[in-house]
Design a protein around this motif. Structure first.
Motif, PDB file in Angstrom:
ATOM      1  N   UNK A  44       0.825  -1.204   0.000  1.00 18.36           N
ATOM      2  CA  UNK A  44       0.000   0.000   0.000  1.00 18.36           C
ATOM      3  C   UNK A  44       0.865   1.263   0.000  1.00 18.36           C
ATOM      4  N   UNK A  45       1.986   1.227   0.712  1.00 16.35           N
ATOM      5  CA  UNK A  45       2.895   2.379   0.732  1.00 16.35           C
ATOM      6  C   UNK A  45       3.509   2.608  -0.644  1.00 16.35           C
ATOM      7  N   UNK A  46       3.926   1.517  -1.290  1.00 13.19           N
ATOM      8  CA  UNK A  46       4.513   1.629  -2.630  1.00 13.19           C
ATOM      9  C   UNK A  46       3.502   2.181  -3.622  1.00 13.19           C
ATOM     10  N   UNK A  47       2.270   1.672  -3.566  1.00 12.38           N
ATOM     11  CA  UNK A  47       1.230   2.110  -4.498  1.00 12.38           C
ATOM     12  C   UNK A  47       0.936   3.598  -4.320  1.00 12.38           C
ATOM     13  N   UNK A  48       0.767   4.040  -3.080  1.00 11.10           N
ATOM     14  CA  UNK A  48       0.458   5.452  -2.844  1.00 11.10           C
ATOM     15  C   UNK A  48       1.644   6.352  -3.195  1.00 11.10           C
ATOM     16  N   UNK A  49       2.863   5.890  -2.928  1.00 14.70           N
ATOM     17  CA  UNK A  49       4.058   6.668  -3.253  1.00 14.70           C
ATOM     18  C   UNK A  49       4.190   6.887  -4.758  1.00 14.70           C
ATOM     19  N   UNK A  50       4.048   5.827  -5.540  1.00 14.79           N
ATOM     20  CA  UNK A  50       4.179   5.937  -6.989  1.00 14.79           C
ATOM     21  C   UNK A  50       3.013   6.727  -7.580  1.00 14.79           C
ATOM     22  N   UNK A  51       1.846   6.649  -6.938  1.00 15.15           N
ATOM     23  CA  UNK A  51       0.725   7.474  -7.379  1.00 15.15           C
ATOM     24  C   UNK A  51       1.052   8.955  -7.269  1.00 15.15           C
ATOM     25  N   UNK A  52       1.627   9.361  -6.143  1.00 15.66           N
ATOM     26  CA  UNK A  52       2.023  10.754  -5.942  1.00 15.66           C
ATOM     27  C   UNK A  52       3.146  11.158  -6.902  1.00 15.66           C
ATOM     28  N   UNK A  53       4.128  10.268  -7.070  1.00  7.42           N
ATOM     29  CA  UNK A  53       5.250  10.561  -7.962  1.00  7.42           C
ATOM     30  C   UNK A  53       4.782  10.679  -9.404  1.00  7.42           C
ATOM     31  N   UNK A  54       3.899   9.785  -9.820  1.00  7.13           N
ATOM     32  CA  UNK A  54       3.400   9.818 -11.193  1.00  7.13           C
ATOM     33  C   UNK A  54       2.626  11.082 -11.498  1.00  7.13           C
ATOM     34  N   UNK A  55       1.793  11.527 -10.557  1.00  5.91           N
ATOM     35  CA  UNK A  55       1.038  12.756 -10.751  1.00  5.91           C
ATOM     36  C   UNK A  55       1.983  13.958 -10.850  1.00  5.91           C
ATOM     37  N   UNK A  56       3.040  13.956 -10.044  1.00  9.48           N
ATOM     38  CA  UNK A  56       4.018  15.045 -10.074  1.00  9.48           C
ATOM     39  C   UNK A  56       4.709  15.136 -11.430  1.00  9.48           C
ATOM     40  N   UNK A  57       5.163  13.992 -11.953  1.00  8.99           N
ATOM     41  CA  UNK A  57       5.827  13.982 -13.259  1.00  8.99           C
ATOM     42  C   UNK A  57       4.864  14.428 -14.358  1.00  8.99           C
ATOM     43  N   UNK A  58       3.600  13.987 -14.267  1.00  6.99           N
ATOM     44  CA  UNK A  58       2.610  14.360 -15.283  1.00  6.99           C
ATOM     45  C   UNK A  58       2.408  15.868 -15.319  1.00  6.99           C
TER      46      UNK A  58
END
Length: 252
Positions: A44-58
């Motif tokens: 769950x931590x990995x999923x939420x972390x990459x979700x935040x990172x992906x939105x930032x890059x977008x």
């Protein structure tokens, strides 16, 4: 493993995924998630972390290709992505991730090899296989499901764009716009689904400089890829990511 070492490895994993996204427009989760799975971090931590990172890059890369966005398709994708997000949260809590990732991996390998072979056998430009914009609806739904469950919201849209015969600029521009919309929906879904934690935000804060650096480097490398070869490189990346999804990984 010490706390500092763990943070460094998390930053490396996030950087690798952000670099992939900045160069090709997608793929950060397929790169970062297996790397994070090797670390003692809850899924769950990995999923939420990459979700935040992906939105930032977008958000950082959106302005690079905003003039090439297919807005009618983007609207259709957004509508069904919003429906798919809650379904993905259910999938995350009920379906073993190995089933989803293995199936997706095999599909990507088959699709990538098919596209490479097709381009080699038929040099002339072919008509798009999906002429109707309505096809964006099921692909958007799949993006929402895979996005909220595993942060793989880019894969269905890449497949849709290649089947539509989009030029590289149009594919990248529409992808990044879709990532802003779907990424925001996914992040909100993660918050409602209880995936956010203090650990997620701490790792995200430590990873921000790496995300910014990967975005700058990826943008530079992207401009150095010749347009005629971009599609071939994209299909090779799809095959490689499919293989990566089939590799065994740790379970937390």
């Amino acid at each position: 493993m010490s706390a500092i070492t763990l943070i460094l490895w998390v930053v490396v994993a996030v950087f690798a995924g952000a670099l992939m996204r900045a160069i090709f427009g997608f793929g950060e989760a397929i790169v970062s998630m297996p790397l994070l799975a090797l670390l003692p971090i809850p899924l769950q931590t990995s999923v939420s972390l990459i979700g935040l990172a992906g939105l930032t890059v977008a958000i950082l890369t959106l302005f690079r290709g905003r003039q090439h966005i297919d807005r009618p398709v983007l609207i259709r994708l957004a509508i069904t992505t919003s429906i798919g997000v809650p379904v993905g949260l259910i999938v995350l809590n009920t379906v073993p991730s190995t089933i989803i990732t293995s199936g997706l991996g095999m599909f990507l390998i088959a699709y990538g090899f098919y596209c490479i072979a097709k381009k080699r056998l038929y040099r002339a430009v072919e008509h798009p296989l999906l002429n109707d914009r309505g096809w964006a609806l099921p692909f958007g739904f799949a993006s929402g499901v895979l996005g909220s469950a595993y942060n793989m919201n880019g894969v269905p849209v890449v497949v849709f764009g290649t089947l539509r015969g989009w030029a590289p600029d149009r594919l990248r521009g529409t992808l990044q716009a879709h990532f802003v919309v779907s990424g925001a929906l996914v992040v909100v879904g993660h918050a409602i689904g209880g995936l956010w934690s203090n650990e997620s935000f701490s790792y995200f804060a430590f990873s921000l400089p790496a995300i910014l650096g990967a975005t700058v480097l990826g943008t530079y490398l992207n401009k150095r890829i010749p347009t005629p070869k971009f599609e071939l490189y994209l299909f090779l990346v799809i095959v490689a990511l499919g293989i990566l999804l089939l590799l065994p990984r740790g379970v937390h």
